[in-house]
Each structure stands twice: as structure tokens, then as C-alpha cells.
Design a protein around this motif. Structure first.
Motif, short mmCIF file in Angstrom:
data_model
loop_
_atom_site.label_atom_id
_atom_site.label_comp_id
_atom_site.label_asym_id
_atom_site.label_seq_id
_atom_site.Cartn_x
_atom_site.Cartn_y
_atom_site.Cartn_z
N VAL A 198 -3.55 -1.32 -10.21
CA VAL A 198 -2.18 -1.58 -9.78
C VAL A 198 -2.27 -2.00 -8.32
O VAL A 198 -2.69 -1.22 -7.47
N LYS A 216 7.46 3.04 -7.73
CA LYS A 216 7.29 2.49 -9.08
C LYS A 216 5.82 2.19 -9.37
O LYS A 216 5.35 2.36 -10.50
N ALA A 217 5.07 1.77 -8.35
CA ALA A 217 3.64 1.50 -8.52
C ALA A 217 2.89 2.77 -8.88
O ALA A 217 1.95 2.75 -9.68
N GLU A 253 -2.70 -0.85 -2.15
CA GLU A 253 -1.50 -1.34 -1.48
C GLU A 253 -1.81 -2.62 -0.70
O GLU A 253 -2.73 -2.66 0.10
N SER A 290 5.13 -3.16 -0.95
CA SER A 290 6.41 -2.49 -0.86
C SER A 290 6.86 -2.47 0.59
O SER A 290 6.16 -1.93 1.44
N LEU A 316 0.47 -6.27 -10.94
CA LEU A 316 0.88 -6.68 -9.60
C LEU A 316 2.36 -6.41 -9.44
O LEU A 316 3.19 -7.01 -10.12
N ALA A 317 2.69 -5.49 -8.54
CA ALA A 317 4.08 -5.05 -8.36
C ALA A 317 4.58 -5.43 -6.96
O ALA A 317 3.85 -5.31 -5.98
N PHE A 318 5.83 -5.85 -6.91
CA PHE A 318 6.43 -6.31 -5.66
C PHE A 318 7.94 -6.36 -5.80
O PHE A 318 8.46 -6.42 -6.91
N PHE A 334 0.06 -3.47 -5.23
CA PHE A 334 1.49 -3.56 -4.96
C PHE A 334 1.77 -3.83 -3.49
O PHE A 334 1.00 -3.47 -2.61
N THR A 392 9.20 -0.07 -4.26
CA THR A 392 8.16 -0.57 -5.15
C THR A 392 6.95 0.36 -5.14
O THR A 392 6.28 0.53 -6.17
N ALA A 409 8.22 -5.93 -11.06
CA ALA A 409 9.02 -6.13 -9.85
C ALA A 409 10.18 -5.17 -9.76
O ALA A 409 10.63 -4.60 -10.76
N THR A 410 10.66 -5.02 -8.54
CA THR A 410 11.90 -4.31 -8.27
C THR A 410 12.85 -5.32 -7.64
O THR A 410 12.41 -6.31 -7.05
#
Length: 156
Positions: A6, A18-19, A32, A10, A80-82, A8, A15, A111-112
Motif C-alpha cells: 500500500v 484509509k491506507a 508513505e 495523504s 495506490l491511495a491518494f 499512499f 487518506t 482514493a478519498t
């Protein structure tokens, strides 16, 4: 079994929370993505036309990363979170994708957002990791537990 990460970005912590749920649901490592010059609250105030994020967006600036220690070569799947900014991924996500060789990797986007959808985010990011498979995962806004993500992440 594939090895999962993961990764991310943020800006405000939303985010990041959530990650952590994604990490738990996927049994993944976590990394991160940070800018070399961290964002302040004023920097990300999109309502201010003179804020850093607005100036960067107008210039399509390349955002310098604080490090390049993600060890992408060790992973098969990258979640991939963002946050969604300007109806797309923040510019730092482009920098992250350009910083590594994602050849043969599967990148699943999460995503958020305060109200935007993914729109064409997946399509727009493909040019920054052309040899990877980029897939739209899910919006994380209403997700409150790792359990809610288990079925989603297990597909990958």
C-alpha cells in the motif's frame, strides 16, 4: 501468492487512515509518499488562488519526493491511495509513478474525496507508468473497517 504494497499520499491524514485499513485488509506492507517540501494547511487550501497546490496545478509542476525507498521491485501489486485533487490524482502521484519502474506490476487505485469520483484518473495516470496495469479500485470515503475492503483487495 503475490506480494502487496500500500503506497499512499495523504495531505491531511484522511487518506493515511484509509491506507492503514487497506494494509490490514490486504496483509500488505505500507509506504508513505511524501513531498520533499511538506504541505502546510495553507498550501493545500484550494479556495485560495495563490496557494501552493493551485500554483503547482496551474504549472503542472513536478513534485520532488522526500525519498525513493519504496522498493517497488519487491512487489507484484501496489495499492495506490491518494486524495482526489482537481478531479484527478495529486501531482505527487505522477512523480511517484515516474520515480520507479512499474513494468509488469498491477497498480490498483484507491482514493478519498470530498465529493469527486475517479473520473479519468486511471486513464490519465497510465502515461506515467506505461508498462504497468493500472486499475480503478474503489473510493474509500465510506469505508470504516478493513473487513469492508477484504473482498475488494482479495481480487488482486
Amino acid at each position: 501468492m503475490s506480494k502487496k504494497l500500500v503506497a499512499f499520499f495523504s495531505a491531511e491524514g484522511t487518506t493515511a487512515k484509509k491506507a492503514e485499513l487497506l494494509k490490514e485488509a490486504a496483509g500488505a506492507d505500507i509506504y508513505e509518499i511524501k513531498p520533499e517540501n511538506p504541505y502546510s494547511e495553507a498550501d493545500i487550501n484550494w479556495r485560495n488562488p495563490l496557494s501552493r497546490c493551485n500554483k503547482e496545478w496551474i504549472k503542472k509542476a513536478k513534485i520532488s519526493l522526500s525519498d525513493r525507498n519504496a522498493k517497488i521491485e519487491d512487489y507484484d501489486v501496489i495499492f495506490l491511495a491518494f486524495p482526489i485533487w482537481y478531479y484527478q490524482a495529486p501531482l505527487i502521484i505522477r512523480s511517484f509513478l515516474e520515480a520507479y519502474d512499474f513494468s509488469g506490476k498491477r497498480i490498483v487505485l484507491f482514493a478519498t474525496s470530498g465529493g469527486s469520483s475517479f473520473g479519468k484518473t486511471a486513464e490519465n495516470l497510465k502515461k506515467f507508468a506505461p508498462n504497468a496495469e493500472i486499475i480503478e479500485g474503489a473510493m474509500l470515503n465510506s469505508i470504516t473497517s478493513a473487513q469492508e475492503l477484504t473482498d475488494i483487495v482479495n481480487k488482486y
